[in-house]
Design a protein around this motif. Structure first.
Motif, PDB file in Angstrom:
ATOM      1  N   PHE A  35       1.368   8.936  -8.116  1.00 28.34           N
ATOM      2  CA  PHE A  35       2.257   7.963  -7.484  1.00 28.34           C
ATOM      3  C   PHE A  35       1.670   7.469  -6.164  1.00 28.34           C
ATOM      4  CE2 PHE A  35       6.254  10.184  -9.444  1.00 28.34           C
ATOM      5  CZ  PHE A  35       5.814   9.851 -10.714  1.00 28.34           C
ATOM      6  N   GLN A  36       1.014   8.363  -5.430  1.00 35.21           N
ATOM      7  CA  GLN A  36       0.400   7.978  -4.149  1.00 35.21           C
ATOM      8  C   GLN A  36      -0.860   7.155  -4.364  1.00 35.21           C
ATOM      9  OE1 GLN A  36       0.097  12.070  -2.868  1.00 35.21           O
ATOM     10  NE2 GLN A  36       1.633  11.778  -1.278  1.00 35.21           N
ATOM     11  N   LEU A  37      -1.616   7.487  -5.411  1.00 33.96           N
ATOM     12  CA  LEU A  37      -2.895   6.819  -5.647  1.00 33.96           C
ATOM     13  C   LEU A  37      -2.743   5.440  -6.276  1.00 33.96           C
ATOM     14  CD1 LEU A  37      -4.927   9.917  -6.868  1.00 33.96           C
ATOM     15  CD2 LEU A  37      -5.430   8.547  -4.834  1.00 33.96           C
ATOM     16  N   GLU A  38      -1.572   5.143  -6.835  1.00 34.35           N
ATOM     17  CA  GLU A  38      -1.346   3.833  -7.449  1.00 34.35           C
ATOM     18  C   GLU A  38      -1.660   2.685  -6.480  1.00 34.35           C
ATOM     19  OE1 GLU A  38       2.288   3.754 -10.610  1.00 34.35           O
ATOM     20  OE2 GLU A  38       2.812   4.149  -8.536  1.00 34.35           O
ATOM     21  N   ASP A  39      -1.355   2.896  -5.201  1.00 33.14           N
ATOM     22  CA  ASP A  39      -1.392   1.791  -4.239  1.00 33.14           C
ATOM     23  C   ASP A  39      -2.354   2.050  -3.086  1.00 33.14           C
ATOM     24  OD1 ASP A  39       0.799  -0.027  -5.324  1.00 33.14           O
ATOM     25  OD2 ASP A  39       1.825   1.898  -5.207  1.00 33.14           O
ATOM     26  N   ILE A  40      -3.528   2.591  -3.401  1.00 31.91           N
ATOM     27  CA  ILE A  40      -4.560   2.721  -2.376  1.00 31.91           C
ATOM     28  C   ILE A  40      -5.454   1.483  -2.401  1.00 31.91           C
ATOM     29  CG2 ILE A  40      -4.541   5.238  -2.483  1.00 31.91           C
ATOM     30  CD1 ILE A  40      -7.362   4.906  -3.916  1.00 31.91           C
ATOM     31  N   ASP A  41      -6.246   1.351  -1.360  1.00 28.98           N
ATOM     32  CA  ASP A  41      -7.184   0.230  -1.251  1.00 28.98           C
ATOM     33  C   ASP A  41      -8.507   0.706  -0.671  1.00 28.98           C
ATOM     34  OD1 ASP A  41      -8.309  -2.286  -1.139  1.00 28.98           O
ATOM     35  OD2 ASP A  41      -7.282  -2.845   0.712  1.00 28.98           O
ATOM     36  N   THR A  42      -8.444   1.364   0.488  1.00 25.87           N
ATOM     37  CA  THR A  42      -9.664   1.783   1.178  1.00 25.87           C
ATOM     38  C   THR A  42      -9.857   3.299   1.216  1.00 25.87           C
ATOM     39  OG1 THR A  42      -8.577   1.890   3.354  1.00 25.87           O
ATOM     40  CG2 THR A  42      -9.491  -0.242   2.671  1.00 25.87           C
ATOM     41  N   LEU A  43      -8.868   4.072   0.775  1.00 33.32           N
ATOM     42  CA  LEU A  43      -8.977   5.537   0.829  1.00 33.32           C
ATOM     43  C   LEU A  43     -10.294   5.994   0.236  1.00 33.32           C
ATOM     44  CD1 LEU A  43      -7.733   8.420   1.211  1.00 33.32           C
ATOM     45  CD2 LEU A  43      -6.878   8.184  -1.137  1.00 33.32           C
ATOM     46  N   ARG A  44     -11.055   6.750   1.027  1.00 33.12           N
ATOM     47  CA  ARG A  44     -12.369   7.215   0.596  1.00 33.12           C
ATOM     48  C   ARG A  44     -12.556   8.674   1.023  1.00 33.12           C
ATOM     49  NH1 ARG A  44     -17.918   5.774   3.755  1.00 33.12           N
ATOM     50  NH2 ARG A  44     -19.131   7.492   2.860  1.00 33.12           N
ATOM     51  N   PRO A  45     -12.172   9.626   0.175  1.00 36.73           N
ATOM     52  CA  PRO A  45     -12.387  11.029   0.524  1.00 36.73           C
ATOM     53  C   PRO A  45     -13.880  11.351   0.607  1.00 36.73           C
ATOM     54  CG  PRO A  45     -10.826  10.786  -1.292  1.00 36.73           C
ATOM     55  CD  PRO A  45     -11.493   9.468  -1.114  1.00 36.73           C
ATOM     56  N   HIS A  46     -14.256  12.095   1.639  1.00 37.93           N
ATOM     57  CA  HIS A  46     -15.644  12.566   1.720  1.00 37.93           C
ATOM     58  C   HIS A  46     -15.936  13.499   0.543  1.00 37.93           C
ATOM     59  CE1 HIS A  46     -19.469  13.695   3.373  1.00 37.93           C
ATOM     60  NE2 HIS A  46     -19.116  14.970   3.439  1.00 37.93           N
ATOM     61  N   VAL A  47     -14.929  14.291   0.177  1.00 33.86           N
ATOM     62  CA  VAL A  47     -15.000  15.101  -1.038  1.00 33.86           C
ATOM     63  C   VAL A  47     -13.726  14.814  -1.837  1.00 33.86           C
ATOM     64  CG1 VAL A  47     -15.122  17.423  -2.029  1.00 33.86           C
ATOM     65  CG2 VAL A  47     -16.310  16.920   0.125  1.00 33.86           C
ATOM     66  N   ALA A  48     -13.856  14.404  -3.087  1.00 35.05           N
ATOM     67  CA  ALA A  48     -12.711  14.188  -3.966  1.00 35.05           C
ATOM     68  C   ALA A  48     -12.786  15.187  -5.111  1.00 35.05           C
ATOM     69  CB  ALA A  48     -12.696  12.763  -4.511  1.00 35.05           C
ATOM     70  N   VAL A  49     -11.661  15.832  -5.402  1.00 41.02           N
ATOM     71  CA  VAL A  49     -11.622  16.893  -6.418  1.00 41.02           C
ATOM     72  C   VAL A  49     -10.614  16.530  -7.498  1.00 41.02           C
ATOM     73  CG1 VAL A  49     -11.199  19.350  -6.845  1.00 41.02           C
ATOM     74  CG2 VAL A  49     -12.142  18.608  -4.630  1.00 41.02           C
ATOM     75  N   LEU A  50     -11.033  16.605  -8.751  1.00 43.44           N
ATOM     76  CA  LEU A  50     -10.126  16.522  -9.893  1.00 43.44           C
ATOM     77  C   LEU A  50     -10.036  17.913 -10.502  1.00 43.44           C
ATOM     78  CD1 LEU A  50      -8.460  14.720 -11.881  1.00 43.44           C
ATOM     79  CD2 LEU A  50     -10.529  14.657 -13.294  1.00 43.44           C
ATOM     80  N   VAL A  51      -8.857  18.522 -10.416  1.00 44.46           N
ATOM     81  CA  VAL A  51      -8.710  19.886 -10.921  1.00 44.46           C
ATOM     82  C   VAL A  51      -8.677  19.884 -12.449  1.00 44.46           C
ATOM     83  CG1 VAL A  51      -7.308  21.980 -10.840  1.00 44.46           C
ATOM     84  CG2 VAL A  51      -7.494  20.532  -8.816  1.00 44.46           C
ATOM     85  N   ASN A  52      -7.901  18.988 -13.029  1.00 44.75           N
ATOM     86  CA  ASN A  52      -7.810  18.829 -14.481  1.00 44.75           C
ATOM     87  C   ASN A  52      -7.051  17.537 -14.743  1.00 44.75           C
ATOM     88  OD1 ASN A  52      -4.942  19.570 -14.295  1.00 44.75           O
ATOM     89  ND2 ASN A  52      -5.721  21.647 -14.028  1.00 44.75           N
ATOM     90  N   LEU A  53      -6.976  17.135 -16.003  1.00 42.78           N
ATOM     91  CA  LEU A  53      -6.266  15.900 -16.345  1.00 42.78           C
ATOM     92  C   LEU A  53      -5.622  16.071 -17.715  1.00 42.78           C
ATOM     93  CD1 LEU A  53      -5.604  13.112 -15.257  1.00 42.78           C
ATOM     94  CD2 LEU A  53      -7.687  12.250 -16.313  1.00 42.78           C
ATOM     95  N   ILE A  69       0.848  -1.195   0.000  1.00 40.11           N
ATOM     96  CA  ILE A  69       0.000   0.000   0.000  1.00 40.11           C
ATOM     97  C   ILE A  69       0.880   1.241   0.000  1.00 40.11           C
ATOM     98  CG2 ILE A  69      -1.874  -1.173   1.225  1.00 40.11           C
ATOM     99  CD1 ILE A  69      -1.051   0.416   3.748  1.00 40.11           C
ATOM    100  N   SER A  70       0.269   2.382  -0.316  1.00 42.44           N
ATOM    101  CA  SER A  70       0.999   3.652  -0.290  1.00 42.44           C
ATOM    102  C   SER A  70       0.942   4.262   1.108  1.00 42.44           C
ATOM    103  CB  SER A  70       0.379   4.630  -1.290  1.00 42.44           C
ATOM    104  OG  SER A  70      -0.963   4.936  -0.928  1.00 42.44           O
ATOM    105  N   GLU A  71       1.834   5.218   1.336  1.00 36.88           N
ATOM    106  CA  GLU A  71       1.821   5.954   2.609  1.00 36.88           C
ATOM    107  C   GLU A  71       0.494   6.669   2.803  1.00 36.88           C
ATOM    108  OE1 GLU A  71       2.042   9.710   4.826  1.00 36.88           O
ATOM    109  OE2 GLU A  71       2.142   9.587   2.633  1.00 36.88           O
ATOM    110  N   ILE A  72      -0.104   7.150   1.719  1.00 36.96           N
ATOM    111  CA  ILE A  72      -1.408   7.814   1.790  1.00 36.96           C
ATOM    112  C   ILE A  72      -2.482   6.835   2.268  1.00 36.96           C
ATOM    113  CG2 ILE A  72      -3.270   8.696   0.307  1.00 36.96           C
ATOM    114  CD1 ILE A  72      -1.349  10.882   0.897  1.00 36.96           C
ATOM    115  N   GLU A  73      -2.466   5.620   1.737  1.00 28.67           N
ATOM    116  CA  GLU A  73      -3.424   4.598   2.166  1.00 28.67           C
ATOM    117  C   GLU A  73      -3.240   4.282   3.645  1.00 28.67           C
ATOM    118  OE1 GLU A  73      -6.221   1.458   2.409  1.00 28.67           O
ATOM    119  OE2 GLU A  73      -6.022   3.100   0.965  1.00 28.67           O
ATOM    120  N   LEU A  74      -2.001   4.185   4.100  1.00 31.35           N
ATOM    121  CA  LEU A  74      -1.751   3.939   5.526  1.00 31.35           C
ATOM    122  C   LEU A  74      -2.358   5.054   6.367  1.00 31.35           C
ATOM    123  CD1 LEU A  74      -0.314   2.251   7.755  1.00 31.35           C
ATOM    124  CD2 LEU A  74       1.676   3.759   7.414  1.00 31.35           C
ATOM    125  N   GLY A  75      -2.132   6.300   5.957  1.00 30.19           N
ATOM    126  CA  GLY A  75      -2.699   7.422   6.703  1.00 30.19           C
ATOM    127  C   GLY A  75      -4.213   7.378   6.743  1.00 30.19           C
TER     128      GLY A  75
END
Length: 416
Positions: free
Chosen positions: A161-179, A90-96
Motif C-alpha cells: 500500500f505504501q509502495l503504490e505511490d512512490i516516485d523517488t524512494l531509493r533504498p541504499h539496500v532493498a530487501v524482498l523477504v518473499n512474495l 504520493i505516499s507518506e513513505i515517499e514524502l519521508g
C-alpha cells in the motif's frame, strides 16, 4: 523537499502516518489541508485545515501535492479527483524519503518483513551504528523528520500500500523477504500486488544493493544483486524459532553485510533478538498448554508458516476474520491429524468448508472469546493453542494488534 515544494498540500487519512505527514509538512513551512472519512475522529492536535466525512472537491483548492495514507485506496474519491486535476499523489513513505537525508534500508515482502526489519535494527544497534526503525512496522517514516540523527540508518518496512505511490524512494539496500499471494482484495490480482512490492527496487542504481531470495527472478532497477535462503550459513543460530524465521535471519544478515556490519555484531543480535509482538509470540503456559499469539498472520501463507513451526504438537488453531479473496485449501492441507480448528468472523463459513473437506475437526466459535474458551476446554497438556487467523482483523477488531491484545487478555483470564 525539492525545488518544486508546494505552498499547500493535502493529506488524505489522519491515522498515525497521516498525522506524521501533516507535522513533517508543517515543519517545512507548507500549509496543509487534510481529509478523513471518519466523522468521529479527534482532530484537536492536527495542525491543518481538516475536513471530515464526505469528500468535497473544493478542498483541493490551491493544493500542489497530495500525500496519501496507506489505508486510502487508489479509487477513493479524493485520489481520483486529485489525479483528474493533474495534482501529484504520493505516499507518506515517499514524502519521508524526500524530506530525510538518511540512508534507507527498505524491507518488503509478504510475510516476515516486520521481523526482518526489527532484527536488522537490532543488528545495527549491536554494531554501535545509529539506527531508526520505521515504516509499516508502526512508526511513520515522516515522524523522523527533524527529530532523528541525519547520519542514522533508517530501516524501513515497506508495504504494498505504501509502495503504490512512490516516485523517488531509493533504498541504499532493498530487501524482498518473499512474495506470495496477499491483498488481492485491494490490488485486484497477484500480479498487481507483486508489481507494487517490487517498486522498492525500481530507483536503485549500481551503488545500491538488491537483496532477494535465492533463485528469484530479476527485479527492477540496477542494484547489485545479493541472494539469501533459509539454509544459508549464519554467524549464529537465531533465537526465534521456525524455518521461516531462519529465512528472515538470513535476509537480515545479507542486508547487514551489504551495509558493512561485522559478523560478530550480527551473531550477537541473532542470539539475543526475542522476536516481535503478535508474530508466533509465546503468551503463557496454562495447565500444561502453550498459548501462542500469531495475530499478525493475516494471510494463508503466514498461517501455514506458523503451523509448520509447531509441527508434531497437537494444535488448536484459531482462524478467521475478514478474508482477502484467498483460497483456504492450501491452509487446510497443512493441518495434522490431531489438529483442530476454531473459526471466527466473516470468513468462518468459507474456512469451515475448506477445513472440513480436508477432514479437519472444526468448531464454529463465532468470536475470539468463545474460540479461546472452546480451545482451552479441548486442549490437553503438551498441546498448543495458536491464534493464527490467516485473515485481516477489521470485521471484529481495530487492527491485528487489537486482536492479539484481546487474545492475551483472554489467556490471562484463563490463567487466573
Amino acid at each position: 523537499m525539492s525545488a518544486a515544494q508546494p505552498s499547500r498540500a493535502l493529506v488524505l487519512g489522519l491515522a498515525r502516518s497521516g498525522r506524521a505527514a501533516v507535522s513533517a509538512l508543517r515543519r517545512g513551512g507548507v500549509a496543509v489541508a487534510a481529509h478523513d472519512s471518519d466523522t468521529g475522529l479527534d482532530i484537536g492536535h492536527v495542525d491543518a485545515d481538516v475536513q471530515l466525512g464526505e469528500w468535497d472537491d473544493r478542498l483541493l483548492g490551491d493544493v500542489g501535492l497530495v500525500v496519501k495514507s496507506p489505508g486510502v485506496p487508489a479509487e477513493a474519491a479524493p485520489v481520483v479527483a486529485a489525479r483528474n486535476a493533474g495534482i501529484p499523489v504520493i505516499s507518506e513513505i515517499e514524502l519521508g524519503a524526500r524530506l530525510l537525508p538518511n540512508p534507507i534500508v527498505g524491507i518488503t515482502g509478504t510475510n516476515g518483513k516486520t521481523t526482518t526489519t526489527a532484527l536488522l535494527g537490532a543488528i545495527l544497534e549491536a554494531a554501535g551504528r545509529p539506527v531508526e526503525v520505521a515504516g509499516n512496522i508502526g512508526r511513520p517514516l515522516t515522524s523522523l523528520v527533524g527529530t532523528s540523527d541525519p547520519s542514522a540508518w533508517v530501516v524501513c518496512e515497506l508495504s504494498s500500500f505504501q509502495l503504490e505511490d512512490i516516485d523517488t524512494l531509493r533504498p541504499h539496500v532493498a530487501v524482498l523477504v518473499n512474495l506470495e499471494p496477499d491483498h488481492v482484495d485491494r490490488h485486484g490480482t497477484f500480479d498487481a500486488y507483486a508489481a507494487a512490492k517490487l517498486r522498492a527496487f525500481e530507483n536503485q542504481t549500481a551503488d545500491d544493493t538488491a537483496v532477494v531470495p535465492r533463485g528469484f527472478p530479476a527485479v527492477p532497477g540496477n542494484g547489485r544483486r545479493l541472494e539469501f535462503s533459509a539454509d544459508d550459513p549464519l554467524p549464529a543460530e537465531p533465537r526465534i524459532p521456525g524455518a521461516h524465521n531462519r529465512e528472515n535471519a538470513a535476509a537480515a544478515t545479507a542486508a547487514a553485510r551489504a551495509i558493512g556490519v561485522p559478523d560478530e555484531a550480527i551473531a550477537h543480535a541473532l542470539v539475543a533478538f526475542p522476536g516481535v509482538e503478535h508474530r508466533i509470540e509465546p503468551v503463557a503456559e496454562v495447565r500444561g498448554v502453550r498459548y501462542v499469539n500469531d495475530s499478525k498472520a493475516t494471510n494463508v501463507a503466514a498461517a501455514r508458516r506458523a503451523l509448520a513451526a509447531f509441527a508434531g504438537s497437537p494444535k488448536h488453531v484459531i482462524l478467521g476474520g475478514r478474508g482477502k479473496a484467498e483460497p483456504y485449501a492450501p491452509l487446510a492441507a497443512v493441518f495434522e491429524g490431531s489438529d483442530r480448528a476454531y473459526v471466527i468472523g466473516e470468513a468462518a463459513p468459507e474456512l469451515a468448508t475448506a477445513l472440513r473437506a480436508a477432514r479437519v475437526h472444526v468448531t464454529e466459535a463465532g468470536d475470539l472469546e468463545r474460540a479461546v474458551r472452546a480451545a482451552a476446554d479441548a486442549a490437553r497438556p503438551g498441546d498448543v493453542v495458536l491464534l493464527s487467523p490467516a485473515c485481516a482483523s477489521f470485521d471484529q477488531f481495530r487492527d491485528f494488534e487489537h486482536r492479539g491484545e484481546e487474545f492475551r487478555r483472554l489467556v490471562a483470564k484463563l490463567a487466573r
